[in-house]
Design an enzyme around this catalytic site. Sequence first.
Site, PDB file in Angstrom:
ATOM      1  N   ASP A   1       0.890   4.028  -3.002  1.00  0.00           N
ATOM      2  CA  ASP A   1       0.653   5.433  -2.735  1.00  0.00           C
ATOM      3  C   ASP A   1       1.712   6.340  -3.417  1.00  0.00           C
ATOM      4  OD1 ASP A   1      -1.593   4.131  -1.898  1.00  0.00           O
ATOM      5  OD2 ASP A   1      -1.508   5.078   0.159  1.00  0.00           O
TER       6      ASP A   1
ATOM      7  N   SER B   1      -7.409   2.090  -3.607  1.00  0.00           N
ATOM      8  CA  SER B   1      -6.514   2.534  -2.992  1.00  0.00           C
ATOM      9  C   SER B   1      -5.490   3.127  -3.977  1.00  0.00           C
ATOM     10  CB  SER B   1      -5.602   1.297  -2.440  1.00  0.00           C
ATOM     11  OG  SER B   1      -5.764   1.171  -1.164  1.00  0.00           O
TER      12      SER B   1
ATOM     13  N   GLU C   1       0.772  -1.240   0.091  1.00  0.00           N
ATOM     14  CA  GLU C   1      -0.020   0.125   0.106  1.00  0.00           C
ATOM     15  C   GLU C   1       0.913   1.286   0.076  1.00  0.00           C
ATOM     16  OE1 GLU C   1      -3.856   0.333   0.479  1.00  0.00           O
ATOM     17  OE2 GLU C   1      -2.819   2.337  -0.447  1.00  0.00           O
TER      18      GLU C   1
END
Length: 582
Positions: free
Chosen positions: A295, A502, A291
Amino acid sequence: MLSPLLLLSLVAVSLASPLGRGLGDFQVKHAWDAVPAGWEYHSPAPADHVLHMHFALKQGKFDELLRHLAEVSEPQHERYGQHLSKEEVDALVAPHPDTLSTVEGWLAAHGLDPENAIHRSSSGDSITLKVSVSQAEKLLDSKYNVYRAKDDSEYVVRTMGYSLPEALHDHINLVSPTTYFGGLQRMKTTSFVEPDAPTVESADESDFAIPPASCNTVITPECLRVLYNTAGYTPSAKRTSLGVVGYLEEYASNADLRTFLSRFRSDLAGTTFSTVRVNGGGNNQSDPGVEANLDIQYTVGLSGPIPNTYYSTGGRPPFVPDSTTPTNTNEPYLDWLNFILGQKTIPHVFTTSYGEPEQTIPKDYAITVCNRFAELGARGSSIFFSSGDFGVGGGDCLTNDGTNVRRFQPTFPAGCPFVTAVGGTVGTNPETTVGFTGGGFSNLFPRPKYQDAAVTGYLGAIGNSNAGLFNNTGRGYPDVAAQGRGFQVVVAGRVISVGGTSASSPTIAAIFALLNDYRISRGGGPLGFLNPLIYSTARTGFNDITTGNNPGCGTNGFAARAGWDPATGFGTPDFVKLQALV
Ligand SMILES: *[C@@H]1O[C@H](CO)[C@@H](O)[C@H](O)[C@H]1NC(C)=O
Ligand SMILES: *[C@@H]1O[C@H](CO)[C@@H](O)[C@H](O)[C@H]1NC(C)=O
């Protein structure tokens, strides 16, 4: 320093009868009907176990803060863009002196000295103190237990309900930890690895379509730059900044970003990001998180050289039931918010790819956190959250209020009206709703005025479809969308394919960082809280997504349509059109 007013109230309190204390009988603040899904009772909490207890005090002029927020965020308003300073926000959210003296007097009567607080916000609206379980049980007329997560063996110390003396309900918004179980495994990251998806390694390199046909299944920064029309814009490294908020011991790797940029954005080679560690958050460069890397690689890959910061927020070291070591059991969102609201200068854009079903969040907790996002908006920051990865709801979708009926399960914080929620799309020709994209209507937050026309338009168009399964007076989300599948991410040196909303949230965040850069270059300021802009003058700056739907809870979910819909909001950004509109 004790104020004279406070000393007087301390005297008054200590003179009152020991239990009544003049504050009235206990009244329930929040309680669950049953142990939250995924948790089970383990044992009573040790009486000497120490909690880092957070008291969120009623803010003196919060309504006024909301009025300022509306005015500075409304493009038609004469004060548009005139955001507040930290000092101005602090003055509005500072508790009324009566609130301070009543709460401090109550704490002192229980042997808790606010002068020994671990943390106090500069406005005074939040106090964090070390409180033992036995003190907490008396303070809150509650019973703390150890609860065990069913899917792994994590333990937390929580109570099924808590109460406050009657007179304190007007002065305290939230005490935590109490009934928010949250817990690492509940605050799911909204990304997932797609092991069978094609990767760039398998894509056809001799494809010259615009965007390349490969972008239908394999997303790189180049695909997004072409699709969302940012390829012709070069930002400065000096005008604005972007923050990525991370939790759950997810670390963003510098080495992986280097590899990613040299592979996918060689013109940005050497661009880095900084890491800020919040509340004991780590930064283990040998342990990159999917994650975190997703990002930061896409925010830097799309917004570089605009400075990017990764906030590694320490969570909750697991409670070990047989150990006597006190652990910090604070709530991650509040810890991060307390930190960032205490900073004088903050990034103009934040993206967070975490969320969980709204019904697992106590109402007082959800409102306290949501209102803190309004403070960030008033200061001129745009707050993006992923809309969730389970369509209109994952699992059996049964309600947990004792009625046990099947209802759509909205996501928190996406349903907070002060954040911009980002849904997901897939494909380029045409771009369509990705089936997992979270969308729907909050049960906690009523529909804000800025989206009245858009949402009533949609509700009118769908007639009775899904009637009774969702709350047609709640805040509708998402607001906007971006690609959510097939993102190429470097993790520990290898390219893998990752999907989820996400991926969508950092993509949009980067594009709005570019818009801030553009606006500031023309003498303007940052855009701040975006929704009033998105639902009015900027709505035509998005590619309307009109196909697909977001199934869940045994239904087809909501269908995308022309205009706003609770699958993809207004659609995906067209940077060049948005430049003309902001
Ligand atoms: C960092 O991560 C590596 C790989 O997971 C692990 O072996 C190491 O113990 C970690 N270091 C620390 C200080 O936690
Ligand atoms: C529907 O939303 C409203 C406004 O947010 C709220 O007051 C109400 O309790 C919600 N209803 C249900 C059944 O959750």
